[in-house]
Design a protein around this motif. Structure first.
Motif, PDB file in Angstrom:
ATOM      1  N   ASP A 136       0.829  -1.207   0.000  1.00  0.00           N
ATOM      2  CA  ASP A 136       0.000   0.000   0.000  1.00  0.00           C
ATOM      3  C   ASP A 136       0.865   1.259   0.000  1.00  0.00           C
ATOM      4  OD1 ASP A 136      -2.305  -1.492  -0.047  1.00  0.00           O
ATOM      5  OD2 ASP A 136      -2.561  -1.488   2.133  1.00  0.00           O
ATOM      6  N   LEU A 137       1.886   1.279   0.861  1.00  0.00           N
ATOM      7  CA  LEU A 137       2.799   2.415   0.890  1.00  0.00           C
ATOM      8  C   LEU A 137       3.543   2.529  -0.440  1.00  0.00           C
ATOM      9  CD1 LEU A 137       4.098   4.737   2.422  1.00  0.00           C
ATOM     10  CD2 LEU A 137       5.717   3.116   3.425  1.00  0.00           C
ATOM     11  N   ALA A 138       3.905   1.388  -1.027  1.00  0.00           N
ATOM     12  CA  ALA A 138       4.604   1.388  -2.307  1.00  0.00           C
ATOM     13  C   ALA A 138       3.741   2.004  -3.398  1.00  0.00           C
ATOM     14  CB  ALA A 138       5.007  -0.039  -2.686  1.00  0.00           C
ATOM     15  N   LYS A 139       2.449   1.600  -3.466  1.00  0.00           N
ATOM     16  CA  LYS A 139       1.544   2.152  -4.483  1.00  0.00           C
ATOM     17  C   LYS A 139       1.401   3.661  -4.332  1.00  0.00           C
ATOM     18  CE  LYS A 139      -2.145  -0.439  -4.061  1.00  0.00           C
ATOM     19  NZ  LYS A 139      -3.484  -0.965  -4.362  1.00  0.00           N
ATOM     20  N   GLU A 140       1.282   4.111  -3.096  1.00  0.00           N
ATOM     21  CA  GLU A 140       1.121   5.545  -2.843  1.00  0.00           C
ATOM     22  C   GLU A 140       2.340   6.319  -3.351  1.00  0.00           C
ATOM     23  OE1 GLU A 140       0.774   8.568   1.013  1.00  0.00           O
ATOM     24  OE2 GLU A 140       0.370   6.413   1.242  1.00  0.00           O
ATOM     25  N   GLU A 141       3.537   5.833  -3.038  1.00  0.00           N
ATOM     26  CA  GLU A 141       4.763   6.534  -3.433  1.00  0.00           C
ATOM     27  C   GLU A 141       4.965   6.488  -4.953  1.00  0.00           C
ATOM     28  OE1 GLU A 141       5.317   8.266  -0.709  1.00  0.00           O
ATOM     29  OE2 GLU A 141       7.446   7.766  -0.512  1.00  0.00           O
ATOM     30  N   ILE A 142       4.781   5.318  -5.570  1.00  0.00           N
ATOM     31  CA  ILE A 142       5.013   5.187  -7.009  1.00  0.00           C
ATOM     32  C   ILE A 142       3.989   6.007  -7.788  1.00  0.00           C
ATOM     33  CG2 ILE A 142       5.072   3.571  -8.948  1.00  0.00           C
ATOM     34  CD1 ILE A 142       6.152   1.452  -7.034  1.00  0.00           C
ATOM     35  N   ASN A 143       2.724   5.972  -7.377  1.00  0.00           N
ATOM     36  CA  ASN A 143       1.698   6.786  -8.052  1.00  0.00           C
ATOM     37  C   ASN A 143       2.029   8.270  -7.951  1.00  0.00           C
ATOM     38  OD1 ASN A 143      -0.419   5.811  -9.608  1.00  0.00           O
ATOM     39  ND2 ASN A 143      -1.444   4.909  -7.855  1.00  0.00           N
ATOM     40  N   HIS A 144       2.498   8.688  -6.772  1.00  0.00           N
ATOM     41  CA  HIS A 144       2.914  10.084  -6.574  1.00  0.00           C
ATOM     42  C   HIS A 144       4.019  10.456  -7.558  1.00  0.00           C
ATOM     43  CE1 HIS A 144       4.500  13.350  -3.572  1.00  0.00           C
ATOM     44  NE2 HIS A 144       4.039  13.864  -4.698  1.00  0.00           N
ATOM     45  N   SER A 145       5.007   9.564  -7.711  1.00  0.00           N
ATOM     46  CA  SER A 145       6.124   9.807  -8.626  1.00  0.00           C
ATOM     47  C   SER A 145       5.637   9.893 -10.079  1.00  0.00           C
ATOM     48  CB  SER A 145       7.158   8.690  -8.490  1.00  0.00           C
ATOM     49  OG  SER A 145       8.193   8.845  -9.430  1.00  0.00           O
ATOM     50  N   ILE A 146       4.766   8.960 -10.485  1.00  0.00           N
ATOM     51  CA  ILE A 146       4.242   8.967 -11.857  1.00  0.00           C
ATOM     52  C   ILE A 146       3.520  10.279 -12.143  1.00  0.00           C
ATOM     53  CG2 ILE A 146       2.553   7.915 -13.416  1.00  0.00           C
ATOM     54  CD1 ILE A 146       3.207   5.214 -12.114  1.00  0.00           C
ATOM     55  N   ASN A 147       2.684  10.728 -11.215  1.00  0.00           N
ATOM     56  CA  ASN A 147       1.946  11.977 -11.402  1.00  0.00           C
ATOM     57  C   ASN A 147       2.892  13.170 -11.544  1.00  0.00           C
ATOM     58  OD1 ASN A 147      -0.520  10.659 -11.257  1.00  0.00           O
ATOM     59  ND2 ASN A 147      -0.706  10.940  -9.041  1.00  0.00           N
ATOM     60  N   MET A 148       3.963  13.182 -10.745  1.00  0.00           N
ATOM     61  CA  MET A 148       4.933  14.282 -10.843  1.00  0.00           C
ATOM     62  C   MET A 148       5.623  14.287 -12.204  1.00  0.00           C
ATOM     63  SD  MET A 148       6.764  14.379  -7.073  1.00  0.00           S
ATOM     64  CE  MET A 148       7.724  15.829  -7.520  1.00  0.00           C
ATOM     65  N   PHE A 149       6.051  13.118 -12.681  1.00  0.00           N
ATOM     66  CA  PHE A 149       6.729  13.044 -13.979  1.00  0.00           C
ATOM     67  C   PHE A 149       5.782  13.420 -15.116  1.00  0.00           C
ATOM     68  CE2 PHE A 149      10.023  10.175 -12.012  1.00  0.00           C
ATOM     69  CZ  PHE A 149      11.082  11.004 -12.310  1.00  0.00           C
ATOM     70  N   GLU A 150       4.528  12.955 -15.041  1.00  0.00           N
ATOM     71  CA  GLU A 150       3.576  13.295 -16.098  1.00  0.00           C
ATOM     72  C   GLU A 150       3.276  14.786 -16.099  1.00  0.00           C
ATOM     73  OE1 GLU A 150       0.337  10.629 -15.300  1.00  0.00           O
ATOM     74  OE2 GLU A 150       1.087   9.130 -16.725  1.00  0.00           O
ATOM     75  N   ASP A 151       3.233  15.426 -14.940  1.00  0.00           N
ATOM     76  CA  ASP A 151       3.030  16.872 -14.869  1.00  0.00           C
ATOM     77  C   ASP A 151       4.207  17.625 -15.493  1.00  0.00           C
ATOM     78  OD1 ASP A 151       0.601  16.546 -13.651  1.00  0.00           O
ATOM     79  OD2 ASP A 151       1.358  16.863 -11.613  1.00  0.00           O
ATOM     80  N   MET A 152       5.427  17.117 -15.259  1.00  0.00           N
ATOM     81  CA  MET A 152       6.609  17.781 -15.821  1.00  0.00           C
ATOM     82  C   MET A 152       6.713  17.543 -17.319  1.00  0.00           C
ATOM     83  SD  MET A 152       9.594  17.240 -12.965  1.00  0.00           S
ATOM     84  CE  MET A 152       9.239  15.520 -12.639  1.00  0.00           C
ATOM     85  N   GLY A 153       6.341  16.354 -17.797  1.00  0.00           N
ATOM     86  CA  GLY A 153       6.431  16.002 -19.208  1.00  0.00           C
ATOM     87  C   GLY A 153       7.867  15.669 -19.603  1.00  0.00           C
ATOM     88  N   GLY A 154       7.992  14.804 -20.623  1.00  0.00           N
ATOM     89  CA  GLY A 154       9.318  14.508 -21.160  1.00  0.00           C
ATOM     90  C   GLY A 154      10.121  13.480 -20.402  1.00  0.00           C
ATOM     91  N   TYR A 155       9.493  12.698 -19.536  1.00  0.00           N
ATOM     92  CA  TYR A 155      10.222  11.685 -18.759  1.00  0.00           C
ATOM     93  C   TYR A 155       9.603  10.307 -19.006  1.00  0.00           C
ATOM     94  CZ  TYR A 155      12.331  15.672 -16.470  1.00  0.00           C
ATOM     95  OH  TYR A 155      13.023  16.823 -16.213  1.00  0.00           O
ATOM     96  N   GLN A 156       9.465   9.952 -20.298  1.00  0.00           N
ATOM     97  CA  GLN A 156       8.757   8.727 -20.662  1.00  0.00           C
ATOM     98  C   GLN A 156       9.447   7.481 -20.120  1.00  0.00           C
ATOM     99  OE1 GLN A 156       9.460  11.172 -22.768  1.00  0.00           O
ATOM    100  NE2 GLN A 156       7.439  11.996 -23.210  1.00  0.00           N
ATOM    101  N   ASN A 157      10.779   7.480 -20.063  1.00  0.00           N
ATOM    102  CA  ASN A 157      11.517   6.317 -19.576  1.00  0.00           C
ATOM    103  C   ASN A 157      11.117   5.991 -18.136  1.00  0.00           C
ATOM    104  OD1 ASN A 157      14.045   5.378 -17.919  1.00  0.00           O
ATOM    105  ND2 ASN A 157      14.383   4.663 -19.995  1.00  0.00           N
ATOM    106  N   ALA A 158      11.174   7.018 -17.269  1.00  0.00           N
ATOM    107  CA  ALA A 158      10.833   6.803 -15.862  1.00  0.00           C
ATOM    108  C   ALA A 158       9.360   6.439 -15.702  1.00  0.00           C
ATOM    109  CB  ALA A 158      11.159   8.057 -15.055  1.00  0.00           C
ATOM    110  N   VAL A 159       8.474   7.132 -16.454  1.00  0.00           N
ATOM    111  CA  VAL A 159       7.043   6.853 -16.353  1.00  0.00           C
ATOM    112  C   VAL A 159       6.743   5.413 -16.750  1.00  0.00           C
ATOM    113  CG1 VAL A 159       4.765   7.422 -17.285  1.00  0.00           C
ATOM    114  CG2 VAL A 159       6.357   9.249 -16.695  1.00  0.00           C
ATOM    115  N   SER A 160       7.362   4.949 -17.847  1.00  0.00           N
ATOM    116  CA  SER A 160       7.134   3.580 -18.308  1.00  0.00           C
ATOM    117  C   SER A 160       7.574   2.565 -17.259  1.00  0.00           C
ATOM    118  CB  SER A 160       7.881   3.333 -19.623  1.00  0.00           C
ATOM    119  OG  SER A 160       7.730   2.001 -20.037  1.00  0.00           O
ATOM    120  N   VAL A 161       8.736   2.784 -16.663  1.00  0.00           N
ATOM    121  CA  VAL A 161       9.249   1.853 -15.646  1.00  0.00           C
ATOM    122  C   VAL A 161       8.326   1.813 -14.428  1.00  0.00           C
ATOM    123  CG1 VAL A 161      11.111   1.438 -14.006  1.00  0.00           C
ATOM    124  CG2 VAL A 161      11.653   2.028 -16.360  1.00  0.00           C
TER     125      VAL A 161
END
Length: 633
Positions: A229-254
């Motif tokens: 549960d903690l893992a999902k919260e942290e990873i989802n937070h990271s994905i949202n940050m990268f998608e907001d910034m744009g241009g980080y497809q490698n990290a988002v895909s992983v």
């Protein structure tokens, strides 16, 4: 069904934020927060700039472009423009960014080549800041090829250097990437220690990309420790940050692949499938090889656990194809198909057995009369399964025999291909030991050739014509080098590199290489004169130097035999200081061949980063008898 969380071996996206962060502190460029990469690219393509402003724009584009192919293109433009104004630091940045883009694409050989060129420039400048940075890049490549021991060594070197000079940005990156390396070997506790070092630095410096990566990496560590549960919260937070910034497809895909893994852990197949499909779509759009492979492997597991074995087979084939694509051997794909079909067939048998067992268990809970009927049915099922198993074992043995024959055939083909890439002794060592130990040779002659004005003339040729023209020259060069018992090392664009005196030391390697160079020069000259079809022809410079080198094999998949050392660098300087149609040699080579060849002393000539060096033009053999003594092997 709950299953054990596994770390993906190709979780490599570290340098996506490393260099971008470095440039914020090293040069004053355009802020990515106020200007998108697309608008900067348009600004560069439309405008006319002074040299410094052009270098700044190209640095920003090569550093932060979301498309690796475009990042490589702008890195080459940065190197080209920096060389025109003799800016050593921007040439270094160009090679570093180019290596980062190749690493992002999964082209490790090209990444290493760029990093080696950048490292040579760092060594000349003796810059601790750049040395700390290139150590991180080298460690990242070691991490990608699975060399955990060397990866940790170079990350710790980078941490030591950056701690000494107080470069907080690169210090944080070294800590973060070392933590990621501990994740790759399933050491989440050690990884968390590193992330707790890097995270506060990223926050203090306000580096959003670093903060997002740190949050996602911690999420993966929590997942490995069973805190889903903690893992999902942290990873989802990271994905949202990268998608907001744009241009980080490698990290988002992983990170999307990891979210899929977490949902599969909890038995939520629908959500797991959605995340895996989204990860694959992003990876395919931007040509991210490792991420395409990981997403297909994740889809294969999801389909398998949900009972869709046909779809699982298709995804696993795609995973195998991308996993082995760097080898460029079609036979590998055929073997991947055979293996996956066999594995799926075995899984189908296991699934059949499990279904039968479940049916028996359910029926045993009913009345005694029903139990008797079920017992009879169960016995019949068991008998049928025994017959099916016997037939399956027979077919399996036939399959194994057929597969072994195919494997033997493909092994012979692989051996033949290996000998086309490596010297025979080196290839045998690689097969016997699984690796090649680097060797030092005290006396080796190294030759470089380069076509004059190749880039300018080749712009008017189609890709087919360009390859045909280069092949016309290199095929003949290969024949000449082989006839003298010398070793072709590699080609880099329009530059051809060969050596004498390895992998087996010899006394007359300098004379043989000079003779081969004369033959090559004569061939190029005759090709320009005898050209009935008026095809594109070039003039060529040749340079030779003699001295000690270290030879070995680079890479684990797309490997290549290569040599390193100051002798190689000086040979390159001999070529760049030569003239079209001439064979230019160093004083080291002249001392070995002066009794056999007529040479013209050119004096001490200034060379880039080397100062003045003695050079000679080779005019030819002194006598015909001496030519016979060192004739081709």
């Amino acid at each position: 069904m709950k299953h054990h969380f596994t770390i993906h071996p190709n979780f490599k996206h570290k340098l996506l934020f490393q260099v971008g962060f470095m440039l914020v502190f090293c040069v004053h460029l355009f802020s990515q927060s106020s200007q998108s990469i697309d608008s900067i690219q348009k600004q560069y393509e439309l405008g006319q700039y002074e040299d410094q402003e052009r270098l700044n724009l190209l640095t920003e584009l090569s550093t932060n472009h979301y498309d690796p192919a475009q990042a490589i293109y702008f890195s080459d433009k940065l190197i080209e423009n920096a060389q025109k104004v003799d800016s050593t630091i921007y040439i270094y940045y160009g090679y570093l960014h180019k290596g980062n883009a190749f690493l992002k694409k999964g082209d490790l050989e090209e990444a290493l080549d760029s990093y080696f060129k950048g490292a040579e420039i760092v060594a000349d400048k003796k810059s601790l800041t750049n040395l700390g940075m290139i150590n991180i890049a080298i460690a990242d490549v070691y991490s990608n090829i699975g060399d955990h021991q060397n990866a940790v060594i170079y990350y710790k070197k980078a941490i030591s250097i950056n701690s000494e000079i107080g470069t907080d940005n690169n210090l944080a990156i070294a800590y973060e990437n070392l933590g990621d390396e501990y994740l790759n070997v399933s050491k989440p506790d050690s990884a968390i220690l590193m992330f707790n070092q890097s995270g506060p630095i990223f926050k203090r410096l306000g580096f959003t990309e670093g903060i997002a990566m740190n949050i996602g990496n911690k999420g993966i560590a929590y997942a490995m420790m069973g805190q889903d549960d903690l893992a999902k919260e942290e990873i989802n937070h990271s994905i949202n940050m990268f998608e907001d910034m744009g241009g980080y497809q490698n990290a988002v895909s992983v990170f999307l692949t990891y979210m899929s893994e977490l949902y599969m852990n909890q038995g939520n197949w629908k959500r797991a499938l959605e995340y895996a499909q989204k990860s694959l779509a992003i990876a395919e759009k931007y040509g991210l090889k490792d991420e395409i492979s990981s997403a297909n492997l994740q889809l294969s597991k999801i389909y398998e656990y949900s009972g869709n074995l046909k779809a699982s087979l298709i995804s696993y084939k795609n995973y195998s194809a991308y996993k082995d694509s760097v080898n460029n051997i079609s036979a590998v794909q055929q073997m991947a198909n055979l293996r996956t079909e066999f594995e799926v067939a075995q899984n189908q048998k296991e699934a059949d057995l499990k279904m039968a067992q479940k049916q028996i268990e359910v029926n045993l809970l009913s009345t005694s009369q029903r139990n008797q009927k079920i017992a009879i049915i169960a016995i019949a099922i068991v008998l049928v399964l025994i017959i099916v198993l016997a037939i399956s074992l027979y077919k399996r043995n036939r399959f194994i025999e057929k597969t072994n024959k195919i494997i033997e055939k493909e092994r012979n083909l692989s051996d033949k291909l290996l000998l086309n890439i490596l010297p025979e002794q080196t290839a045998q060592e690689l097969k016997d030991e699984g690796k090649v130990v680097a060797k030092k040779f005290d006396s080796v002659s190294v030759m470089f050739t380069d076509f004059k004005g190749f880039t300018k003339h080749s712009e008017g040729l189609s890709p087919v014509e360009l390859v045909k023209t280069v092949d016309f020259y290199y095929s003949k060069f290969d024949s000449i080098i082989k006839s003298y018992g010398l070793e072709k090392i590699k080609t880099i664009g329009d530059s051809y590199m060969a050596a004498g005196g390895l992998p087996f030391p010899s006394d007359n390697h300098a004379s043989k290489l000079v003779l081969a160079a004369i033959d090559i020069a004569e061939f190029v000259q005759n090709a320009s004169k005898e050209n009935p079809n008026d095809e594109q022809r070039f003039e060529m410079r040749i340079g030779i130097n003699t001295g000690p080198v270290v030879a070995g094999v680079v890479g684990t998949n797309k490997f290549a035999y290569d040599i390193w050392g100051d002798t190689v660098n000086i040979a390159s300087r001999m070529e760049s200081s030569s003239q079209p149609g001439k064979v230019n040699i160093s004083d080291n080579t002249f001392k070995l061949i002066k009794e056999e060849f007529n040479c013209t002393y050119r004096g001490e000539i200034e060379t880039k980063n080397r100062g003045k060096m003695k050079m000679y033009f080779v005019d030819g053999l002194k006598t015909q008898d001496q030519h016979a003594e060192i004739s081709p092997a």
